[in-house]
Design a protein around this motif. Structure first.
Motif, PDB file in Angstrom:
ATOM      1  N   PHE A 131       0.526  -1.082  -0.210  1.00  0.00           N
ATOM      2  CA  PHE A 131      -0.215  -0.009   0.184  1.00  0.00           C
ATOM      3  C   PHE A 131       0.947   1.252  -0.063  1.00  0.00           C
ATOM      4  O   PHE A 131      -0.024   2.399  -0.204  1.00  0.00           O
ATOM      5  CB  PHE A 131      -1.003   0.286   1.131  1.00  0.00           C
ATOM      6  N   GLY A 132       2.208   0.967   0.324  1.00  0.00           N
ATOM      7  CA  GLY A 132       2.930   2.490   0.302  1.00  0.00           C
ATOM      8  C   GLY A 132       2.914   2.473   1.549  1.00  0.00           C
ATOM      9  O   GLY A 132       2.001   2.291   2.518  1.00  0.00           O
ATOM     10  N   GLY A 133       3.740   3.935   1.690  1.00  0.00           N
ATOM     11  CA  GLY A 133       3.614   5.058   3.163  1.00  0.00           C
ATOM     12  C   GLY A 133       2.896   5.835   3.195  1.00  0.00           C
ATOM     13  O   GLY A 133       2.466   6.744   4.003  1.00  0.00           O
ATOM     14  N   GLU A 134       2.203   6.751   2.461  1.00  0.00           N
ATOM     15  CA  GLU A 134       1.695   7.684   2.249  1.00  0.00           C
ATOM     16  C   GLU A 134       0.769   7.873   3.255  1.00  0.00           C
ATOM     17  O   GLU A 134       0.009   6.600   3.299  1.00  0.00           O
ATOM     18  CB  GLU A 134       1.956   8.280   1.204  1.00  0.00           C
ATOM     19  N   ASN A 135      -0.193   8.935   3.932  1.00  0.00           N
ATOM     20  CA  ASN A 135      -1.456   8.585   3.914  1.00  0.00           C
ATOM     21  C   ASN A 135      -2.480   8.571   2.900  1.00  0.00           C
ATOM     22  O   ASN A 135      -2.525   9.212   1.794  1.00  0.00           O
ATOM     23  CB  ASN A 135      -2.027  10.563   4.965  1.00  0.00           C
ATOM     24  N   LYS A 136      -3.879   8.154   3.397  1.00  0.00           N
ATOM     25  CA  LYS A 136      -4.862   8.007   2.520  1.00  0.00           C
ATOM     26  C   LYS A 136      -6.180   8.417   3.208  1.00  0.00           C
ATOM     27  O   LYS A 136      -6.628   8.442   5.011  1.00  0.00           O
ATOM     28  CB  LYS A 136      -5.038   6.839   2.386  1.00  0.00           C
ATOM     29  N   VAL A 137      -6.926   8.469   2.588  1.00  0.00           N
ATOM     30  CA  VAL A 137      -8.308   8.824   2.847  1.00  0.00           C
ATOM     31  C   VAL A 137      -9.386   8.059   2.728  1.00  0.00           C
ATOM     32  O   VAL A 137      -9.445   7.114   1.664  1.00  0.00           O
ATOM     33  CB  VAL A 137      -8.734  10.499   1.733  1.00  0.00           C
TER      34      VAL A 137
END
Length: 319
Positions: A131-137
């Protein structure tokens, strides 16, 4: 004298002078407390059935929420991504039972605890790869979670309520009610309770340990998904949510590690009390940020007088 006034007089005068604001603070604390209680329930269920303190419950919240959002980003409709995420949590429960717990049967508790730390680290790495490490909404609109605000007249005061928070509270109450019915009215639920009451006696009458482990880890996954959706709707979905899950630790210390009711009451108490302390004592006297440590200090004070927690069973050892 001024210091004593700031501690014992002024906060209560402020509460009486602005009842609307007091109700708003209590509501915000209640919402947080409900979510703390949900996370603590995951810990309690697994500990009652297997005597394993599941350190991985926090990352399960993150992993479930990321799976839901990630499936939707891949083009899966939200209402289909939800049952698919539940299926993923079931597969995870089976995998944990087969690959981790079954080979460690009858091992010391510390070994099983370390195994859950290993599960945590694996899910962090595996989740970041997928999923990656960035913030998701969080996909609130697609899940038909309302996002408007309403004003309600409660106990003679007006409270501004986010509809997503109200939905979280109602959903959590229904989930807990369903869980209690499951534990008290179904054969599998009674088997889980029997394991919690007397582990060896339950095994001696033919209760399958492997089956119960899969069931409770899946239920913990369902709770993790519900918590992840609620927290994600408030603050987005990222691995930072794992830190929030650590608030379940003082909830467990306060309510007792084996008590479902203790997890619920402890979560609500900590959620409300930490918010009241932050607003009426923390900000005026300490500059704020007391929510980061208040719950742990409160739990420590309780443990000094009742080491098993408010609702835990007193352990008597004869030597």
């Amino acid at each position: 004298m001024d210091f004593l006034n700031a501690i014992f007089v002024q906060p209560f005068a402020d509460m009486a002078a602005a009842p609307d604001f007091l109700l708003q603070v209590v509501w915000e604390g209640l919402v947080g407390g409900v979510l703390y209680a949900l996370i603590a329930l995951g810990f309690v269920l697994i500990y009652k059935s297997s005597r394993i303190f599941n350190f991985a419950q926090g990352i399960m919240v993150v992993f479930a929420a990321l799976t839901l959002v990630g499936l939707h980003e891949k083009g899966v409709p939200a209402l289909l991504a939800l049952p698919l995420t539940l299926l993923v949590m079931l597969v995870l429960a089976v995998a944990i039972e087969r690959a981790v717990l079954r080979p460690l049967v009858n091992q010391p508790d510390i070994i099983l605890f370390m195994a859950t730390i290993g599960i945590t680290l694996f899910l962090i790495g595996f989740g970041e790869i997928i999923f990656g490490g960035e913030n998701k909404v969080m996909i609130t609109r697609e899940l038909m979670i309302p996002t408007d605000s309403i004003t309600m007249d409660l106990f003679g005061g007006f409270v501004s309520i986010e509809e997503k928070d109200l939905t979280s509270v109602i959903g959590s109450v229904l989930l807990v009610a369903a869980l209690l019915l499951f534990l008290n009215r179904t054969k599998t639920g009674r088997a889980i309770r029997a394991l919690g009451d007397d582990h060896q006696a339950a095994l001696s009458v033919g209760i399958s340990l492997s089956t119960i482990w899969v069931v409770v880890w899946f239920i913990a996954g369902v709770i993790a998904l519900a918590t992840g959706i609620a927290w994600g709707a408030r603050a987005g979905v990222s691995f930072a949510l794992e830190v929030i899950a650590y608030k379940a630790l003082p909830v467990l210390m306060l309510g007792g590690l084996e008590s479902v009711m203790g997890a619920i009451i402890g979560g609500l108490a900590i959620g409300i009390l930490e918010k009241l302390f932050e607003v009426y004592w923390g900000q005026p006297l300490m500059g704020g940020n007391t929510e980061a440590w208040f719950a742990y200090v409160l739990a420590l004070i309780v443990l000094l007088f009742r080491p098993q927690g408010l609702f835990g069973e007193r352990i008597i050892e004869r030597v």
